[in-house]
Design an enzyme around this catalytic site. Sequence first.
Site, PDB file in Angstrom:
ATOM      1  NE  ARG A 182       2.578   3.390  -6.590  1.00  0.00           N
ATOM      2  CZ  ARG A 182       3.351   3.296  -5.493  1.00  0.00           C
ATOM      3  NH1 ARG A 182       2.998   3.965  -4.384  1.00  0.00           N
ATOM      4  NH2 ARG A 182       4.445   2.566  -5.501  1.00  0.00           N
ATOM      5  CB  CYS A 238       4.586  -2.506  -1.201  1.00  0.00           C
ATOM      6  SG  CYS A 238       6.240  -2.514  -0.473  1.00  0.00           S
TER       7      CYS A 238
END
Length: 282
Positions: A182, A238
């Site tokens: 990601r 995150c």
Amino acid sequence: MSEQGDPLVSADWLMTNITAPDVRIVDATWFASWTNPVETGREAWKRGHIPKAVYFDIDEIADTASPYPHMMPDAVKFSSRARKLGLGDGSRIVVYDQNRFFASARAWWMLRVMGHKDVYVLDGGLHAWVSEGGALDDLPTPPGERHFTPRVRSDLIMDARDMEQLVGSARVKIIDARPDGRFFGRDPEPRAELPSGHIPGSINVPGSLLVSEDGRMKSAEELRRLMPDPGAPTVATCGSGVTAAITALALARLGNWDVAVYDGSWTEWASDPSRPIVRGAP
């Protein structure tokens, strides 16, 4: 105990100190919705928890008016919820979870943002407690209200405007705790409306690397090999501010107690197409 040494306590320590009148125990178990969990964190707590543990719901002790998930609430709401859970001034708070620091690290960080210093995380969570022979309870814990005085540490929380000012600056390190696929833009985000990639200048240290197979945090020696310059001013980010708190917890274990968390994290950053996104390896 104070903000030095190790921010984690062992199951053995908790067994020895669980009857101390100032010890409060918090279960902050949280499961991400996209993992299709079989139960919620609250249901897991109801099914079995450490005796005396109250349930800390990061989705409820939150700014529920925000479009982003489990954002930090204001001091008034936080102190009200903490007081009703029996968490307050003079308490030694031990937070644990049933899901590899999701979201005990987040609750630990939230309490510290609100100025509570005497807060620790149970290393290995409920699994470690049971492995050491600890008993479980399935009865509600009468919390008993306790006064909570918020002393907000604004240096421990960042928003999008703060992060925009850090882009292109070398004065603060940005650590992204998402999986590398990601981060580099190879894999899609679990929130389908968001592109993957990363904030310019950030580095990738996936949160999963910080935790051993048994669910305990890796040793200080192992963490130092993973964390470049652990004493540097740092912001952790995150997907939505949960795994980032594990990064902050790990760096506290290495002596850096002042790591900030970007509360909105990628969910906020990537929601605005005007913000820069980097894809691919450097």
